[in-house]
Write a protein that holds these residues in place. Structure first.
Motif, mmCIF file in Angstrom:
data_model
loop_
_atom_site.group_PDB
_atom_site.id
_atom_site.type_symbol
_atom_site.label_atom_id
_atom_site.label_comp_id
_atom_site.label_asym_id
_atom_site.label_seq_id
_atom_site.Cartn_x
_atom_site.Cartn_y
_atom_site.Cartn_z
ATOM 1 N N LEU A 171 0.830 -1.204 0.000
ATOM 2 C CA LEU A 171 0.000 0.000 0.000
ATOM 3 C C LEU A 171 0.869 1.260 0.000
ATOM 4 C CD1 LEU A 171 -2.803 -1.069 2.492
ATOM 5 C CD2 LEU A 171 -3.180 -0.318 0.135
ATOM 6 N N GLY A 172 1.985 1.197 0.735
ATOM 7 C CA GLY A 172 2.910 2.324 0.709
ATOM 8 C C GLY A 172 3.478 2.552 -0.670
ATOM 9 N N LEU A 173 3.789 1.462 -1.387
ATOM 10 C CA LEU A 173 4.258 1.586 -2.767
ATOM 11 C C LEU A 173 3.193 2.217 -3.648
ATOM 12 C CD1 LEU A 173 6.283 0.972 -5.052
ATOM 13 C CD2 LEU A 173 5.260 -1.313 -5.213
ATOM 14 N N ALA A 174 1.943 1.751 -3.495
ATOM 15 C CA ALA A 174 0.846 2.313 -4.289
ATOM 16 C C ALA A 174 0.685 3.807 -4.033
ATOM 17 C CB ALA A 174 -0.453 1.576 -3.975
ATOM 18 N N LYS A 175 0.850 4.215 -2.793
ATOM 19 C CA LYS A 175 0.737 5.642 -2.454
ATOM 20 C C LYS A 175 1.861 6.449 -3.094
ATOM 21 C CE LYS A 175 0.873 8.813 1.480
ATOM 22 N NZ LYS A 175 1.037 8.922 2.958
ATOM 23 N N ARG A 176 3.085 5.926 -3.053
ATOM 24 C CA ARG A 176 4.236 6.674 -3.572
ATOM 25 C C ARG A 176 4.168 6.864 -5.078
ATOM 26 N NH1 ARG A 176 7.003 3.754 0.446
ATOM 27 N NH2 ARG A 176 7.431 2.050 -1.005
ATOM 28 N N VAL A 177 3.763 5.824 -5.800
ATOM 29 C CA VAL A 177 3.810 5.898 -7.269
ATOM 30 C C VAL A 177 2.444 6.157 -7.893
ATOM 31 C CG1 VAL A 177 5.809 4.375 -7.319
ATOM 32 C CG2 VAL A 177 3.526 3.379 -7.587
ATOM 33 N N GLY A 178 1.395 6.296 -7.067
ATOM 34 C CA GLY A 178 0.064 6.570 -7.595
ATOM 35 C C GLY A 178 -0.565 5.394 -8.315
ATOM 36 N N ALA A 179 -0.273 4.172 -7.870
ATOM 37 C CA ALA A 179 -0.792 2.971 -8.529
ATOM 38 C C ALA A 179 -2.135 2.563 -7.926
ATOM 39 C CB ALA A 179 0.206 1.822 -8.394
ATOM 40 N N ARG A 180 -2.917 1.861 -8.717
ATOM 41 C CA ARG A 180 -4.161 1.258 -8.216
ATOM 42 C C ARG A 180 -3.823 -0.068 -7.557
ATOM 43 N NH1 ARG A 180 -9.316 0.949 -12.119
ATOM 44 N NH2 ARG A 180 -9.054 3.201 -11.875
ATOM 45 N N PHE A 181 -4.455 -0.353 -6.425
ATOM 46 C CA PHE A 181 -4.090 -1.493 -5.579
ATOM 47 C C PHE A 181 -5.278 -2.427 -5.416
ATOM 48 C CE2 PHE A 181 -3.979 -3.487 -1.394
ATOM 49 C CZ PHE A 181 -2.688 -3.988 -1.311
ATOM 50 N N LEU A 182 -5.068 -3.717 -5.709
ATOM 51 C CA LEU A 182 -6.118 -4.727 -5.494
ATOM 52 C C LEU A 182 -5.648 -5.729 -4.453
ATOM 53 C CD1 LEU A 182 -8.407 -6.454 -8.052
ATOM 54 C CD2 LEU A 182 -7.205 -7.844 -6.379
ATOM 55 N N LEU A 183 -6.431 -5.882 -3.414
ATOM 56 C CA LEU A 183 -6.152 -6.849 -2.349
ATOM 57 C C LEU A 183 -7.001 -8.090 -2.545
ATOM 58 C CD1 LEU A 183 -5.002 -7.665 0.494
ATOM 59 C CD2 LEU A 183 -7.038 -6.548 1.453
ATOM 60 N N THR A 184 -6.350 -9.255 -2.579
ATOM 61 C CA THR A 184 -7.105 -10.509 -2.601
ATOM 62 C C THR A 184 -7.310 -10.954 -1.161
ATOM 63 O OG1 THR A 184 -5.033 -11.741 -2.887
ATOM 64 C CG2 THR A 184 -6.310 -11.253 -4.859
ATOM 65 N N SER A 185 -8.493 -10.665 -0.649
ATOM 66 C CA SER A 185 -8.877 -11.134 0.675
ATOM 67 C C SER A 185 -9.490 -12.524 0.522
ATOM 68 C CB SER A 185 -9.836 -10.145 1.326
ATOM 69 O OG SER A 185 -10.122 -10.511 2.654
ATOM 70 N N THR A 186 -10.259 -12.959 1.475
ATOM 71 C CA THR A 186 -10.729 -14.345 1.492
ATOM 72 C C THR A 186 -12.101 -14.459 2.125
ATOM 73 O OG1 THR A 186 -10.257 -16.541 2.424
ATOM 74 C CG2 THR A 186 -9.486 -14.653 3.666
ATOM 75 N N SER A 187 -12.786 -15.527 1.791
ATOM 76 C CA SER A 187 -14.062 -15.829 2.444
ATOM 77 C C SER A 187 -13.860 -16.186 3.907
ATOM 78 C CB SER A 187 -14.753 -16.982 1.721
ATOM 79 O OG SER A 187 -13.944 -18.154 1.754
ATOM 80 N N GLU A 188 -12.611 -16.462 4.306
ATOM 81 C CA GLU A 188 -12.332 -16.785 5.704
ATOM 82 C C GLU A 188 -12.616 -15.609 6.634
ATOM 83 O OE1 GLU A 188 -11.480 -19.739 6.932
ATOM 84 O OE2 GLU A 188 -11.477 -20.681 4.963
ATOM 85 N N VAL A 189 -12.741 -14.390 6.101
ATOM 86 C CA VAL A 189 -13.072 -13.250 6.958
ATOM 87 C C VAL A 189 -14.462 -13.415 7.565
ATOM 88 C CG1 VAL A 189 -11.579 -11.682 5.679
ATOM 89 C CG2 VAL A 189 -14.002 -11.856 5.065
ATOM 90 N N TYR A 190 -15.289 -14.290 6.990
ATOM 91 C CA TYR A 190 -16.616 -14.553 7.549
ATOM 92 C C TYR A 190 -16.564 -15.588 8.665
ATOM 93 C CZ TYR A 190 -18.176 -12.193 3.273
ATOM 94 O OH TYR A 190 -18.375 -11.280 2.270
ATOM 95 N N GLY A 191 -15.416 -16.260 8.832
ATOM 96 C CA GLY A 191 -15.293 -17.266 9.879
ATOM 97 C C GLY A 191 -16.253 -18.414 9.678
ATOM 98 N N ASP A 192 -16.809 -18.889 10.788
ATOM 99 C CA ASP A 192 -17.871 -19.897 10.738
ATOM 100 C C ASP A 192 -19.185 -19.132 10.718
ATOM 101 O OD1 ASP A 192 -19.374 -22.161 10.784
ATOM 102 O OD2 ASP A 192 -18.766 -22.824 12.780
ATOM 103 N N PRO A 193 -19.723 -18.821 9.534
ATOM 104 C CA PRO A 193 -20.762 -17.793 9.415
ATOM 105 C C PRO A 193 -22.091 -18.196 10.046
ATOM 106 C CG PRO A 193 -20.444 -18.907 7.319
ATOM 107 C CD PRO A 193 -19.380 -19.428 8.230
ATOM 108 N N LEU A 194 -22.736 -17.199 10.637
ATOM 109 C CA LEU A 194 -24.079 -17.369 11.168
ATOM 110 C C LEU A 194 -25.120 -16.912 10.158
ATOM 111 C CD1 LEU A 194 -23.456 -16.014 14.795
ATOM 112 C CD2 LEU A 194 -23.335 -18.381 13.971
ATOM 113 N N GLN A 195 -24.658 -16.363 9.049
ATOM 114 C CA GLN A 195 -25.535 -15.913 7.961
ATOM 115 C C GLN A 195 -25.223 -16.737 6.724
ATOM 116 O OE1 GLN A 195 -25.209 -12.090 5.296
ATOM 117 N NE2 GLN A 195 -26.274 -11.501 7.175
ATOM 118 N N HIS A 196 -26.283 -17.174 6.036
ATOM 119 C CA HIS A 196 -26.079 -18.035 4.869
ATOM 120 C C HIS A 196 -27.110 -17.695 3.789
ATOM 121 C CE1 HIS A 196 -24.360 -21.607 3.024
ATOM 122 N NE2 HIS A 196 -25.591 -21.956 2.664
#
Length: 428
Positions: A208-233
């Protein structure tokens, strides 16, 4: 005598300007006599017409067609429809979504860095970026990635490979940053949990610091694991999740949640263009054979198929080409996210085992084992947001993609076995 010479010199100096200024007038009179000006203009016109008619036209450069797109098109479509699918695959199929030029029609290639670009998903993304003419820099420490995944690009002037760990800063001049660097399977990210969370947090900070310095667009590959053991389905992007912050999977789950926080803080506080993708279970060629995830566990087995727990826990599986398509549309679009990128087709582990039996080995047996800690019971993405804003949805069914993956697995494993056999016989 002296005065006479001085007088003559002054007289000559006074005559020179008249002679100088008289030359243009003589030239004009010369051009106007005998219609010489007409002949000059006619000659210029003839030269212009000749240059226009006989100038060489640009030669179109053929764009290579990705291998797996060919296989899927030949299996499921007629020849005419297959050709249209190939064109859609190369152009990204975006049309006018978000007011962007279709991916395959861009003339000027971008400078793109892909962290983790020698890994499973990253290498397929690199193939697509190279196919459309971008200049790609792969940054990978080869913990789970492999040079073999990208070696077919060696020697291409648009490709560069850097062995580097994103936990350490790096300086590059790029337009887009795809940040994929992090082990994604439980076997790998549990191997060194402290290193995993450092990769997610410190590595993301560095990029992210690199993206800020050079003005680049940044894409983060997150995960479905952020939902944990979901209570919503099924899970929608607005759901905050049910994650154990001190469990054995927390290095990955909480690490990705923190990475999303960092991305949004850089977006709000430093005006960095960010994109966030939450990736659900993905399979396909080039997966690590020993990564321990369910599809790779089932893909190449002569021993019984392993099912953990009662086999009723569910997962959704998308083919890697569908995921890459979604990532590129997200990067080229105007929306920050997060976006669920996954296949909403839901399978229990028992159903998956039966699909493997039907498509790969009818004689395979199923073996039940105790379930692993913090293993989610249900996992299914709601991709309504991706459909509406990105124009994206998965195309490849599990029964289509699984044989392609198995073919790749067998080629790699049996090739290694043949090589080992040759080596051992030569040393005896």
């Amino acid at each position: 005598m002296t005065s006479e010479l001085t007088y003559r010199r002054r007289h000559n100096e006074m005559e020179q300007p008249a002679a100088y200024y008289g030359k243009p007038m003589k030239l004009i009179h010369y051009m106007l006599r005998e219609q010489r000006l007409v002949f000059v203009l006619v000659g210029i016109a003839i030269a212009t017409v000749a240059f226009t008619l006989f100038s060489p036209s640009p030669i179109p450069i053929p764009i290579p067609i990705p291998h797996y797109s060919d296989q899927l098109s030949m299996r499921s479509e007629s020849s005419s429809l297959a050709q249209s699918r190939r064109i859609e695959y190369l152009t990204g199929g975006m049309g006018s979504v978000g007011g962007k030029i279709p991916l395959g029609l861009k003339r000027k290639g971008l400078r793109v860095v892909v962290t983790g670009g020698a890994g499973f998903v990253g290498s397929h993304l690199v193939d697509r970026l190279m196919a459309r003419g971008d200049k790609v820099i792969v940054v990978d420490n080869f913990f789970t990635g492999s040079k073999e995944n990208v070696m077919h690009h060696f020697g291409n002037p648009n490709f560069e490979l850097i062995r580097h760990d994103v936990v350490e800063p790096i300086l590059l001049e790029v337009d887009h940053i795809y940040h994929l660097a992090c082990p994604a399977s439980p076997v790998h990210y549990k191997f060194n949990p402290v290193k995993t969370i450092k990769t997610n947090v410190v590595g993301t900070l560095n990029m992210l610091g690199l993206a800020k310095r050079v003005g680049a667009r940044f894409l983060l590959t997150s995960t479905s694991e952020v939902y944990g053991d979901p209570l919503q389905h099924p899970q929608v992007e607005t759901y905050w999740g049910n994650v154990n912050p001190i469990g054995v999977r927390s290095c990955y789950d909480e690490g990705k949640r923190t990475a999303e926080t960092l991305a949004m803080d850089y977006h709000r506080g430093a005006n960095v263009e960010v994109r966030i993708a939450r990736i659900f279970n993905t399979y396909g060629p080039r997966m690590c054979i020993d990564d321990g995830r369910v599809v790779s566990n089932f893909a190449l087995r002569k021993e019984p198929l392993t099912v953990y727990g009662d086999g009723k826990q569910t997962r959704s599986f998308q083919f890697v080409s569908d995921l890459v398509e979604g990532l590129m549309r997200l990067m080229e679009g105007e929306h920050v996210g997060p976006f669920n990128l996954g296949n909403p087709g839901e399978f229990t582990m028992l159903e998956l085992a039966k699909v493997v039996q039907e498509t790969i080995d009818p004689n395979a047996k199923i073996e039940f084992r105790p379930n692993t800690e913090d293993d989610p019971h249900k996992r299914k993405p709601d991709i309504t947001k991706a459909k509406e804003l990105l124009g994206w949805e998965p195309k490849v069914a599990l029964r289509q993609g699984l044989p392609l993956m198995v073919q790749d697995f067998r080629q790699r494993v049996f090739g290694d076995q043949k090589q080992d056999t040759t080596t051992s016989s030569s040393t005896e």
